[in-house]
Scaffold this motif. Structure first.
Motif, PDB file in Angstrom:
ATOM      1  N   PRO A 563     -72.598  15.264  47.559  1.00 48.03           N
ATOM      2  CA  PRO A 563     -71.475  14.746  48.366  1.00 48.03           C
ATOM      3  C   PRO A 563     -70.201  14.646  47.515  1.00 48.03           C
ATOM      4  O   PRO A 563     -70.276  14.361  46.334  1.00 48.03           O
ATOM      5  CB  PRO A 563     -71.954  13.352  48.782  1.00 48.03           C
ATOM      6  CG  PRO A 563     -72.865  12.954  47.657  1.00 48.03           C
ATOM      7  CD  PRO A 563     -73.532  14.194  47.192  1.00 48.03           C
ATOM      8  N   LEU A 564     -69.058  14.912  48.153  1.00 44.61           N
ATOM      9  CA  LEU A 564     -67.788  14.827  47.431  1.00 44.61           C
ATOM     10  C   LEU A 564     -67.547  13.388  47.000  1.00 44.61           C
ATOM     11  O   LEU A 564     -67.668  12.459  47.794  1.00 44.61           O
ATOM     12  CB  LEU A 564     -66.644  15.304  48.334  1.00 44.61           C
ATOM     13  CG  LEU A 564     -66.579  16.814  48.563  1.00 44.61           C
ATOM     14  CD1 LEU A 564     -65.455  17.143  49.520  1.00 44.61           C
ATOM     15  CD2 LEU A 564     -66.399  17.549  47.260  1.00 44.61           C
ATOM     16  N   GLN A 565     -67.183  13.246  45.728  1.00 47.95           N
ATOM     17  CA  GLN A 565     -66.984  11.906  45.192  1.00 47.95           C
ATOM     18  C   GLN A 565     -65.550  11.416  45.366  1.00 47.95           C
ATOM     19  O   GLN A 565     -65.257  10.248  45.146  1.00 47.95           O
ATOM     20  CB  GLN A 565     -67.364  11.890  43.709  1.00 47.95           C
ATOM     21  CG  GLN A 565     -68.826  12.198  43.451  1.00 47.95           C
ATOM     22  CD  GLN A 565     -69.741  11.224  44.141  1.00 47.95           C
ATOM     23  OE1 GLN A 565     -69.788  10.061  43.808  1.00 47.95           O
ATOM     24  NE2 GLN A 565     -70.478  11.705  45.153  1.00 47.95           N
ATOM     25  N   PRO A 570     -66.986   6.882  51.564  1.00 53.08           N
ATOM     26  CA  PRO A 570     -68.248   7.289  50.933  1.00 53.08           C
ATOM     27  C   PRO A 570     -69.188   7.933  51.942  1.00 53.08           C
ATOM     28  O   PRO A 570     -69.186   7.607  53.126  1.00 53.08           O
ATOM     29  CB  PRO A 570     -68.813   5.978  50.389  1.00 53.08           C
ATOM     30  CG  PRO A 570     -68.195   4.915  51.242  1.00 53.08           C
ATOM     31  CD  PRO A 570     -66.820   5.414  51.593  1.00 53.08           C
ATOM     32  N   CYS A 571     -69.966   8.856  51.435  1.00 52.75           N
ATOM     33  CA  CYS A 571     -70.927   9.555  52.302  1.00 52.75           C
ATOM     34  C   CYS A 571     -72.206   8.723  52.403  1.00 52.75           C
ATOM     35  O   CYS A 571     -72.782   8.358  51.374  1.00 52.75           O
ATOM     36  CB  CYS A 571     -71.205  10.945  51.740  1.00 52.75           C
ATOM     37  SG  CYS A 571     -72.423  11.884  52.680  1.00 52.75           S
ATOM     38  N   THR A 572     -72.601   8.440  53.587  1.00 50.59           N
ATOM     39  CA  THR A 572     -73.797   7.608  53.812  1.00 50.59           C
ATOM     40  C   THR A 572     -74.875   8.457  54.456  1.00 50.59           C
ATOM     41  O   THR A 572     -74.646   9.118  55.481  1.00 50.59           O
ATOM     42  CB  THR A 572     -73.476   6.412  54.709  1.00 50.59           C
ATOM     43  OG1 THR A 572     -72.438   5.646  54.083  1.00 50.59           O
ATOM     44  CG2 THR A 572     -74.714   5.538  54.910  1.00 50.59           C
ATOM     45  N   VAL A 655     -73.038  10.853  40.363  1.00 44.36           N
ATOM     46  CA  VAL A 655     -72.956  10.937  41.831  1.00 44.36           C
ATOM     47  C   VAL A 655     -73.471   9.617  42.415  1.00 44.36           C
ATOM     48  O   VAL A 655     -74.526   9.123  41.999  1.00 44.36           O
ATOM     49  CB  VAL A 655     -73.798  12.117  42.356  1.00 44.36           C
ATOM     50  CG1 VAL A 655     -73.643  12.230  43.862  1.00 44.36           C
ATOM     51  CG2 VAL A 655     -73.380  13.403  41.673  1.00 44.36           C
ATOM     52  N   THR A 656     -72.710   9.082  43.327  1.00 46.91           N
ATOM     53  CA  THR A 656     -73.124   7.840  43.999  1.00 46.91           C
ATOM     54  C   THR A 656     -73.519   8.165  45.441  1.00 46.91           C
ATOM     55  O   THR A 656     -72.713   8.753  46.180  1.00 46.91           O
ATOM     56  CB  THR A 656     -72.005   6.810  43.976  1.00 46.91           C
ATOM     57  OG1 THR A 656     -71.645   6.547  42.608  1.00 46.91           O
ATOM     58  CG2 THR A 656     -72.443   5.518  44.646  1.00 46.91           C
TER      59      THR A 656
END
Length: 796
Positions: A563-565, A570-572, A655-656
């Motif tokens: 996912p783009l940081q 934020p991407c969930t 990456v989160t």
């Protein structure tokens, strides 16, 4: 070659020509100039071109040159104007000492054609030295019985100047007993004598102190003083007298130290202590450094080596003093005899080290020979080996020219070592040899040749500017400038390759440098041509191909595509609670701009809200569940993954991931109960608000169209069913999402459209996106279903 019998016909001609030149020189008069000493450098002595009757500039065209008879050059010639200038300030005393007149001899040499002129420069004396006595105080013991008119010699003052500038007169301070008389020696020098005017009385005045002054004849005059202390002693009737008033002796200049030069003797008719004679040198420190005298025996010994070429004779004054203080004076003249202790000297005036192989009768060198000795010891003979194609020509008073006798052939011999031998006629004979190396010059008939037809150079990317990346080399079988190679970059036909901004080459040694840092990701390899050109006339050249390969370095960290940081929100990812172990939650996609092992990526789970619940596959970035979910698992999870390449040193990116647990995808998404706020997300709240606002504004137009269509449909249905909006019972699925084959979920936004039955008009509520639940938690309120709306529409 030292005897007349061994001379070749050519050498006999040289000797004959030398004799003719010496006879001509004896009749000719040298050009004479005069100037005072201490003249400042740059002084115009004369205009030689004018004095010789030559045109302006003729001295330059004929290669005029000044040849000095010594190691030090005092004059310089401006060949363009003909002016003879003083190079440095002359000191007559340093150049000539007591020699008078002081004349500097030099020759003017014209090379084309060869012509010589003898020139003399006389340095005249100025009064730049004051008289100096050898001691600050002189002690004189005089018997009280001395009669008026008695003469007492005093030590003379020394003056480096000559003639009228030397000491001319002596005076004594006024007193009733003495006056001073100035006497002259045979060489013209002056010395003082103290004359008694009135008898002395020791009981009345046992000691007198006088001031003796020496005055030279300069303008203005200079003077020096000393103190004469006179002790009056008891009666001593007879003063010592030398057996000879003048001693003359000769001594070879190579006499060893402590040699007894001669023995002087003086007699005193007195008896006892008054008859004991002691000898001493009357001069100052300069003479005493060279000679010493035995106080008792009168032997004069040599203390310092003699040099006939510097000083040819010495004049010594000797004093004999008896025990009563009376003294007598004697004079010793020591003549230094010349011995053959100086080897001949050879001075090169002009030298040509390279001669074309097709040029006969070429002047190789002009040189002068001489010997500092005198008489037969100073006569010299000059010769060269007979087997060489060169001859010596005598041109002017010990000047010779060395010329080629015939055309030379470089292919048979490229170099000659010519030994010039100069021998004097002294006994024993001394010889000086000087070797001249003559190179036969070549023509340019060979092009440079590279050691390789092509070169491959390697350079690591991100190199420092001006980095030396390799060296090319070429050779040339010619000699001299024909073999001197310069390297250059040849123009390239690749218009997109700015070669001059990438590469430079050292023209002298072929070293190649990278002008700026290279980037492997932008340029992996490039080629160019290099030329090697010699310095011949005409110049010859060759070329070689150079290929540069850029080596990759681990200078790029992994870049996460999904996912783009840096996204606005934020991407969930959604994970059903009924997911089996190994369920694919999402897949992290990353790339690396490097190549090879620098681009091999590995994935690692660094941190998770629930350790042991998730795992990541190291090679493909797939995030999967490790076990079954339970009711005790938190509804929201935050995963921190590390993406690392295989470079040295390795580079990485983090990456989160945000994972929400849901009961299933068949039911609508309801707000989750409040969970503990993640401190790491607080800093993103403001950015999240801005992104939501921008997304809402951009969606107004689309929502307006959809609302208009929905209101129209509800009105028609209401008219047909007596009011209300007929919609299916129950809720629509909470999220309409796409699930790809890898399990990656796309982001969606949920909107609720409601029609109010009692108003007859359409009304809509703009609800929040489904993912950023933090906004709901920030405001501290829940979204409740409108009592007037029974149905929700989801738009994605």
């Amino acid at each position: 070659m030292e005897t007349a019998v061994a001379k070749t016909p050519e050498k006999r001609q040289v000797v004959f020509l030398t004799i003719l030149l010496l006879l001509w020189e004896a009749d000719s008069e040298a050009i004479r100039y005069s100037m005072p000493e201490e003249t400042e450098s740059g002084y115009l002595v004369a205009n030689l071109a004018k004095d010789l009757g030559l045109r302006v500039g003729e001295l330059a065209t004929r290669g005029a040159q000044i040849q000095h008879n010594g190691n030090k050059e005092h004059l310089q010639l401006d060949a363009e104007t003909g002016n003879l200038l003083l190079r440095e300030k002359p000191d007559r005393e340093e150049l000539c000492g007591v020699t008078d007149p002081c004349v500097l001899h030099f020759q003017l040499i014209l090379k084309n054609p060869v012509q010589f002129f003898q020139t003399d420069l006389q340095i005249t004396d100025i009064n730049d030295h004051a008289p100096e006595f050898p001691h600050r105080e002189m002690l004189l013991k005089i018997q009280e019985s001395a009669q008026p008119g008695a003469v007492f010699p005093l030590k003379a003052a020394q003056d480096s100047d000559i003639r009228s500038n030397a000491v001319q007169n002596y005076t004594v301070s006024p007193n009733p007993h003495f006056h001073v008389v100035t006497q002259s020696r045979a060489d013209g020098s002056k010395y003082p004598e103290l004359v008694l005017d009135r008898a002395l009385d020791r009981e009345e005045e046992p000691e007198l102190t006088l001031t003796l002054t020496a005055v030279d004849g300069g303008s203005p005059p200079r003077s020096g003083t000393t103190t004469v202390r006179i002790e009056v002693v008891d009666i001593n009737d007879n003063a010592p007298q030398f057996v000879q008033s003048l001693y003359e002796v000769q001594i070879p200049e190579n006499s060893p130290l402590d040699t007894v030069v001669l023995t002087v003797s003086a007699r005193d008719l007195d008896a006892g202590i008054n008859g004991n004679v002691a000898y001493s040198l009357f001069q100052g420190d300069e003479i005493q450094q060279i000679f010493s005298i035995n106080e008792v025996t009168g032997e004069i010994q040599l203390k310092k080596e003699l040099d006939f070429e510097e000083i040819k004779s010495y004049h010594l004054e000797i004093e004999a003093t008896d025990g009563g203080g009376l003294s007598g004076k004697g004079e010793v003249v020591i003549e230094v005899v010349d011995v053959n202790d100086n080897a001949p000297e050879l001075t090169i005036s002009s030298l040509t080290s390279s001669v074309p192989e097709n040029a006969p009768e070429t002047i190789i060198s002009i040189f002068r020979v001489g010997d500092r000795d005198s008489g037969e010891n100073g006569k010299v003979v000059c010769s060269i080996p007979e087997h060489l194609p060169f001859i010596l020509k005598s041109t002017f008073k010990n000047f010779y020219t060395l010329v080629t006798e015939s055309p030379l052939d470089r292919e048979s011999r490229a170099e000659y070592n010519i030994t010039i031998t100069v021998t004097d006629m002294g006994t024993p004979r001394l010889t000086t040899q000087h070797t001249i190396t003559v190179q036969v010059s070549d023509v340019n008939d060979n092009a440079p040749t590279f050691t390789q037809t092509s070169y491959t150079l390697f350079v690591q990317e991100n190199n420092s500017p001006a980095l030396h990346i390799g060296t090319i080399s070429a050779t040339d079988s010619d000699s001299g400038s024909n073999a001197y190679i310069t390297y250059s970059l040849l123009p390239t036909h690749d218009l997109q390759l700015a070669l001059s901004s990438l590469i430079s080459i050292n023209a002298d040694n072929g070293q190649i440098f990278a002008l700026r840092a290279l980037d492997y990701e932008a340029l992996q390899t490039f080629e160019f041509q290099v030329g090697a050109t010699d310095q011949g006339s005409p110049a010859l050249s060759s070329q070689a191909l150079v290929r540069v390969l850029v080596l990759d370095a681990n200078d790029n960290a992994p870049f996460v595509l999904y996912p783009l940081q840096n996204a606005s929100a934020p991407c969930t990812e959604l994970l059903p609670r009924a997911a089996e172990p190994g369920y694919l939650v999402t897949k992290v996609v990353a790339v690396d701009r490097d190549s090879g092992q620098n681009a091999w990526l590995s994935f690692q789970l660094l941190k998770a809200t629930e350790p042991g619940l998730f795992s990541v596959w190291a090679h493909n970035g797939e995030v999967r569940t490790s076990r079954l979910l339970s009711e005790r698992d938190a509804p929201k999870h935050r995963l921190l993954l590390l993406v690392k390449d295989n470079g040295d040193p390795p580079r990485s990116a983090s990456v989160t991931l945000h994972v929400l647990l849901v009961d299933g995808f068949s039911q609508p998404y309801l707000p989750l109960p409040e969970v503990a706020r993640d401190p790491a997300q607080d800093e993103d709240v403001l950015t999240l608000y801005l992104v939501i606002a921008l997304a809402s504004v951009s969606s107004i137009f689309l929502l307006s169209v959809l609302l208009f269509v929905g209101v129209r449909l509800c009105r028609r249905a209401r008219a047909a069913s007596l009011g209300g909006c007929s919609v299916p019972e129950g809720h629509f699925p909470g999220h309409l999402v796409d699930v790809n084959s890898t399990g990656t979920l796309s982001q969606s936004y949920q909107y609720e459209v409601c029609l109010r039955g009692d108003s007859g008009t359409g009304e809509f509520n703009f609800l929040k996106p489904m993912i950023p639940n933090l906004l709901l938690q920030e405001t501290g309120r829940e979204i409740r279903e409108s009592p007037h709306c029974r149905d929700s529409f989801v738009f994605s």
